[in-house]
Design a protein around this motif. Structure first.
Motif, PDB file in Angstrom:
ATOM      1  N   CYS A 219      21.211  24.660  11.387  1.00  0.00           N
ATOM      2  CA  CYS A 219      21.551  24.457  13.002  1.00  0.00           C
ATOM      3  C   CYS A 219      20.825  23.500  13.006  1.00  0.00           C
ATOM      4  O   CYS A 219      22.019  23.248  14.428  1.00  0.00           O
ATOM      5  N   ARG A 220      20.496  22.280  12.393  1.00  0.00           N
ATOM      6  CA  ARG A 220      20.764  20.984  12.889  1.00  0.00           C
ATOM      7  C   ARG A 220      21.734  20.036  12.803  1.00  0.00           C
ATOM      8  O   ARG A 220      22.535  19.602  13.574  1.00  0.00           O
ATOM      9  N   LYS A 221      22.980  20.547  11.612  1.00  0.00           N
ATOM     10  CA  LYS A 221      24.106  20.210  11.463  1.00  0.00           C
ATOM     11  C   LYS A 221      25.111  20.677  12.473  1.00  0.00           C
ATOM     12  O   LYS A 221      26.082  19.153  13.385  1.00  0.00           O
ATOM     13  N   GLN A 222      25.536  22.088  13.127  1.00  0.00           N
ATOM     14  CA  GLN A 222      25.592  21.993  14.264  1.00  0.00           C
ATOM     15  C   GLN A 222      25.843  21.125  15.447  1.00  0.00           C
ATOM     16  O   GLN A 222      26.126  20.445  16.152  1.00  0.00           O
ATOM     17  N   ILE A 223      23.841  21.174  15.406  1.00  0.00           N
ATOM     18  CA  ILE A 223      23.665  20.877  17.290  1.00  0.00           C
ATOM     19  C   ILE A 223      24.172  19.462  17.149  1.00  0.00           C
ATOM     20  O   ILE A 223      24.736  18.639  18.268  1.00  0.00           O
ATOM     21  N   VAL A 224      23.505  18.370  16.443  1.00  0.00           N
ATOM     22  CA  VAL A 224      24.417  17.036  15.646  1.00  0.00           C
ATOM     23  C   VAL A 224      25.728  16.443  15.750  1.00  0.00           C
ATOM     24  O   VAL A 224      26.297  16.039  16.997  1.00  0.00           O
ATOM     25  N   GLU A 225      26.388  17.332  14.874  1.00  0.00           N
ATOM     26  CA  GLU A 225      27.884  17.602  15.296  1.00  0.00           C
ATOM     27  C   GLU A 225      28.208  17.276  16.907  1.00  0.00           C
ATOM     28  O   GLU A 225      29.138  16.913  17.030  1.00  0.00           O
ATOM     29  N   CYS A 226      28.004  18.506  17.138  1.00  0.00           N
ATOM     30  CA  CYS A 226      28.576  18.912  19.208  1.00  0.00           C
ATOM     31  C   CYS A 226      27.737  17.737  19.804  1.00  0.00           C
ATOM     32  O   CYS A 226      28.979  17.407  20.654  1.00  0.00           O
ATOM     33  N   ILE A 227      26.812  17.374  19.385  1.00  0.00           N
ATOM     34  CA  ILE A 227      26.485  16.598  20.529  1.00  0.00           C
ATOM     35  C   ILE A 227      27.399  15.230  20.862  1.00  0.00           C
ATOM     36  O   ILE A 227      27.822  14.216  21.262  1.00  0.00           O
ATOM     37  N   LEU A 228      27.155  14.453  19.401  1.00  0.00           N
ATOM     38  CA  LEU A 228      27.441  13.535  18.559  1.00  0.00           C
ATOM     39  C   LEU A 228      29.391  13.627  19.634  1.00  0.00           C
ATOM     40  O   LEU A 228      29.966  12.498  20.074  1.00  0.00           O
ATOM     41  N   ASN A 229      29.448  14.781  19.280  1.00  0.00           N
ATOM     42  CA  ASN A 229      31.495  14.814  19.232  1.00  0.00           C
ATOM     43  C   ASN A 229      31.741  14.685  20.975  1.00  0.00           C
ATOM     44  O   ASN A 229      33.065  14.184  21.601  1.00  0.00           O
ATOM     45  N   THR A 230      29.937  14.850  21.778  1.00  0.00           N
ATOM     46  CA  THR A 230      30.758  14.558  23.412  1.00  0.00           C
ATOM     47  C   THR A 230      30.415  13.357  24.029  1.00  0.00           C
ATOM     48  O   THR A 230      30.731  12.988  24.871  1.00  0.00           O
ATOM     49  N   ASP A 231      30.957  12.329  22.902  1.00  0.00           N
ATOM     50  CA  ASP A 231      31.123  10.773  23.121  1.00  0.00           C
ATOM     51  C   ASP A 231      32.280  10.968  23.721  1.00  0.00           C
ATOM     52  O   ASP A 231      33.309  10.846  22.521  1.00  0.00           O
ATOM     53  N   MET A 232      32.955   9.711  24.927  1.00  0.00           N
ATOM     54  CA  MET A 232      34.521  10.204  26.097  1.00  0.00           C
ATOM     55  C   MET A 232      35.483   9.500  24.093  1.00  0.00           C
ATOM     56  O   MET A 232      36.569   9.681  24.069  1.00  0.00           O
ATOM     57  N   VAL A 233      34.611   8.158  23.636  1.00  0.00           N
ATOM     58  CA  VAL A 233      35.283   8.069  22.433  1.00  0.00           C
ATOM     59  C   VAL A 233      36.188   8.529  21.225  1.00  0.00           C
ATOM     60  O   VAL A 233      37.622   8.489  21.134  1.00  0.00           O
TER      61      VAL A 233
END
Length: 888
Positions: A667-681
């Motif tokens: 769960c932590r891996k997925q949450i972190v990946e999803c939130i970090l992926n919201t960076d517009m870069v």
């Protein structure tokens, strides 16, 4: 040498450049093992130049015309010579011509071999056909007697003679097939090395030409064996009957007149059959031994023959030739090659004229050769036309696109060759380059789409023990276990009731894209957020205490700052709600596990928690403590993740407390990946990955989701989601996409809601611009209140940021996303109209502007032509998840 350490200059110099090494030895992996191949021997420059000059000479039109004329002469001249039936003294003329043709072809074979030793050598089809065809010319030269004339007296010899001559001629037809390829193929149209498709077409043409020529030769050679050789045995019968007559007393009593009638009837029998459709061999002479001089008829002009008693042989000779030859050939001679003799026991000798049969056979041969030539020409023209339409043009487009999009791949392939190698016929041709390009691109795609660690383990399993595999798996990013992977699609159990007592709006509103978070207070949004999780049955699935969960939501709400106009609790719940809706529209519960859906929803709720209202670029430029803390890498997104887990670390808000250790880490891996992926870069990279995923698996996923939407039972989840290696990555890609799309979802909402968010986001942008100006930074694009044109900004935002991302979602889930697509088109057109109205108001609009606005609308709608717009006319359809609002 230590891993990762570059070789010293001396070592690099000793090893030489890569191209040079590749020329010495080539290595490749076959079945996971390194294979070293010895390079081909390179040609010298002088040899290459010689081959080019010889090939240029052979390709000259004059040379090809001469060779073509020579080929036609050698094919048709022997038959036309027989048909014209000149005196045999004139045969030397034909023999000289055929000999010159023979010599010319010998030179052609030698020059072609020296010009193209790779394509034309003893291992190739056309080489041996040319050798046989050229040698066959000797059969038609009368100076040489191979016993293959048409004067055989038995069926076996005659059939063998026909097979030999036809086979020899057919070898020359193979040469003709090669020349037809020269005149009618695309080879003459290839003017540069870039026209790879035509080169491939020519190789295919040559291959098929050789196969067709081989088929023609086979048919021509085999055909005589399927026919019965017709031999006239009547002369043998007459000779045998006459011999038996001479053995009786009747012959001794026959007078000269009776023998005259006997021989005259013999001639009349054949003469009566001339002039019809039959080919008749006419008698030229008859010799009968055993008659007396008195029995031998006198020479009489009224007879059909001339007779003479030959005392030296005690034989009576009858000559029918003069009149017959004059009647059938127009002259008084019969070529010796057209004469056949029959003899019976040395007593009866008959000589027969086969001129007419030979002419007929030659005529049939001319017709056969002409027919074959017409077929070869017709086939070549038709085949090359079809090949150009079905292969060359599509292949040209494919290769041009490959060249454009994979220029670096092509350069890396061609870098294996030196300048000299590029001109070497034995180097890589364009087809080889294309194959290597596609193979290399396939490897790139495979490397991008799959886990290299898992691939390495699978390919070397026989060399890896259990401990080594466990060690390597520590570094594998595939953490999903088989038990977590859905094999068969499951539909939510709707029998579980979800409380709606505290909802400030109807649940149907929350389950639509009409839900407006800005219309509610912060406190009112808390039960809405809880409802979305409960609607997915997530609290029940993971035994989460509703009080703990409500506490968590309340603390997350508090951590969202109040100052930002846009990045606040309203935005957090709006993104949560849009994620909730996108998961439903995409039928995500059919292929994502409950833990994956839970992780995505939690990430959505907290994705911007603590946002200060300024972007990452400003934090980095201003050396903000967040940028320093996270090394300028997505400082805001990292902070959001950290803030979320700070909240969860409090016992009364620990919504992960009931998860197993394995579930917690996943769960932590997925949450972190999803939130970090919201960076517009990451935006354009995300779109690229999603587009690649659609190209590879889009149709399979779309068909699966459509089947689920229509209520199909026991639908098997596609392997793209269940595969142990690639499945977790593909599912995580969609989790990230749903959240990222929700974070940018304002343009897919109804226009009134969208306009509220536009007002808020621009105000936040302008606030940052003023802050940048106050500290002496250049004002960022779209953040200058004085110069920013909001309608133009939104049109560009929709066209270049939103549309590429959402188009992928529309392609994957066309039915479920049709309302979203309708809103997007409506909003794009609305802001285009607003931009036009601004120009009209300022008086700056031009005809070109009018055309531009019209074109933009048409192109935008055309780009979504695959969307099933007709479903908007049926709001009750089970494919739709909300009521369509606004104009499409």
């Amino acid at each position: 040498m230590a891993p990762g350490v570059a070789p010293a200059p001396a070592a690099r110099a000793a090893s030489g450049n890569f191209s040079a090494q590749a020329k010495r030895k080539q290595s490749t992996f076959v079945g996971g093992k390194l294979v070293i191949e010895e390079p081909k021997k390179a040609k010298s420059v002088s040899q290459k130049n010689r081959e080019k000059k010889l090939q240029a000479f052979l390709d000259k039109t004059v040379v090809q015309v001469v060779l073509g004329a020579d080929l036609l002469l050698t094919l048709f001249m022997p038959d036309f010579w027989i048909i014209s039936d000149p005196h045999e003294n004139a045969d030397d003329v034909m023999n000289v011509i055929l000999t010159l043709g023979f010599v010319l072809f010998i030179f052609e074979i030698g020059f072609t071999y020296m010009a193209k030793p790779k394509e034309y050598n003893p291992r190739t089809f056309f080489f041996w056909m040319d050798i046989i065809g050229t040698a066959s010319i000797l059969i038609d030269i009368t100076w040489f007697d191979f016993g293959l004339g048409g004067n055989a007296k038995d069926a076996t010899t005659l059939r063998a003679a026909r097979v030999a001559k036809l086979g020899a001629r057919s070898s020359r037809l193979a040469k003709f097939a090669k020349m037809v390829k020269f005149y009618f193929s695309n080879e003459t149209a290839v003017e540069n090395d870039s026209d790879s498709a035509k080169r491939i077409s020519n190789k295919l043409s040559q291959l098929l030409a050789s196969r067709v020529a081989a088929l023609v030769i086979f048919l021509i050679v085999v055909t005589p064996f399927l026919q019965t050789a017709v031999i006239d045995f009547s002369y043998d019968s007459f000779a045998m009957t006459t011999y038996q007559l001479l053995q009786t007393s009747v012959a001794a009593d026959m007078t000269s007149a009776e023998w005259t009638d006997y021989v005259d009837e013999f001639y009349t029998f054949y003469d009566a059959k001339t002039g019809g459709t039959e080919t008749v061999d006419m008698p030229l002479s008859l010799t009968i031994k055993g008659l007396t001089e008195a029995q031998c008829p006198d020479d009489d002009a009224s007879n059909n023959f001339e007779s003479e008693w030959v005392s030296s042989t005690s034989a009576c000779e009858f000559d029918f030739g003069h009149d017959h030859a004059l009647e059938t050939t127009g002259h008084y001679w019969v070529r010796s090659a057209n004469q056949v003799s029959f003899s019976h026991k040395g007593t009866i000798d008959i000589t027969v004229d086969r001129t007419q049969g030979m002419r007929d056979e030659a005529g049939y041969s001319v017709v056969l050769i002409t027919l074959v030539i017409m077929l070869l020409v017709g086939f070549s023209v038709s085949f090359n036309s079809s090949l150009n339409q079905l292969v060359v043009e599509p292949l040209s487009r494919i290769m041009n696109k490959l060249r454009t999009t994979a220029a670096s791949v092509l350069d890396s392939v061609k870098s294996l060759q030196t300048d000299e190698d590029e001109d070497d016929d034995e180097g890589m041709n364009e087809a080889d380059v294309l194959e290597i390009m596609v193979d290399k691109l396939a490897r790139i795609v495979k490397n991008v789409m799959s886990s290299n660690m898992q691939n390495m383990i699978e390919q070397n399993r026989d060399m890896i023990d259990e401990n080594t595999e466990q060690f390597l798996n520590q570094y594998s990013d595939t953490t999903k276990k088989d038990a977590d992977i859905k094999k068969t699609a499951t539909i939510r159990d709707e029998s579980i009731n979800v409380s709606t007592i505290d909802l400030p709006v109807a649940k149907d509103m929350i389950c639509s894209f009409d839900f407006d978070t800005l219309a509610l207070t912060h406190d009112q949004l808390v039960p809405c957020a809880m409802y979305m999780f409960e609607n997915m049955h997530l609290l029940t699935e993971f035994n989460i205490d509703p009080i703990v969960f409500k506490t968590w939501i309340g603390k997350i709400r508090i951590r969202y700052k109040l100052d930002p106009q846009y990045h606040n609790w309203w935005h957090g719940v709006d993104v949560l709600h849009t994620t909730f809706r996108l998961l439903a529209c995409a039928q995500a519960e059919a292929y994502l596990s409950k833990l994956e859906i839970f992780s995505t929803m939690v990430a959505a709720c907290a994705h911007d928690v603590g946002h200060p209202g300024i972007n990452n670029a400003f934090l980095v430029k201003s050396k903000n403590e967040l940028a320093l803390k996270y090394n300028d890498k997505s400082p805001l997104e990292n902070m959001h993740c950290a803030t979320l887990y700070e909240v969860v670390s409090e016992q009364d808000a620990d919504i992960f407390g009931t998860l197993t250790d394995e579930q917690w880490h996943d769960c932590r891996k997925q949450i972190v990946e999803c939130i970090l992926n919201t960076d517009m870069v990451n935006h354009f990279g995300n779109v690229g990955k999603l587009q690649n995923f659609y190209e590879v698996s889009g149709e399979e996923v779309s068909n699966f989701v459509s089947a689920i939407a229509t209520g199909a039972a026991d639908v098997v989840v596609p392997e793209v989601f269940t595969d142990q290696v690639d499945g977790p990555k593909n599912r995580l890609l969609l989790q990230e996409t749903f959240l990222h799309a929700a974070d940018l979802s304002n343009p897919i909402k109804p226009l009134a809601i969208y306009q509220k968010w536009v007002s808020r986001v621009t105000e936040e942008f302008f606030a940052q611009g003023e802050q940048e100006r106050s500290v002496g930074f250049p004002v960022s694009a779209m953040m200058d209140r004085a110069s920013t044109n909001i309608p133009n900004m939104q049109v560009g935002f929709i066209a270049f940021i939103i549309a590429p991302l959402y188009t992928c979602l529309f392609q994957f889930f066309p039915e479920g996303m049709v309302v979203v697509a309708g809103n997007l088109v409506n909003n794009h057109h609305s802001y285009l109209d607003e931009a036009r109205a601004g120009k009209v108001k300022d008086g700056t609009i031009t005809q070109a502007d009018e055309e531009k606005f019209t074109t933009q609308k048409a192109k935008f709608k055309e780009g979504l032509s695959f969307v099933p717009w007709d479903l908007l006319d049926n709001p009750t359809s089970r494919h739709l998840y909300t009521v369509a609002t606004g104009s499409r």
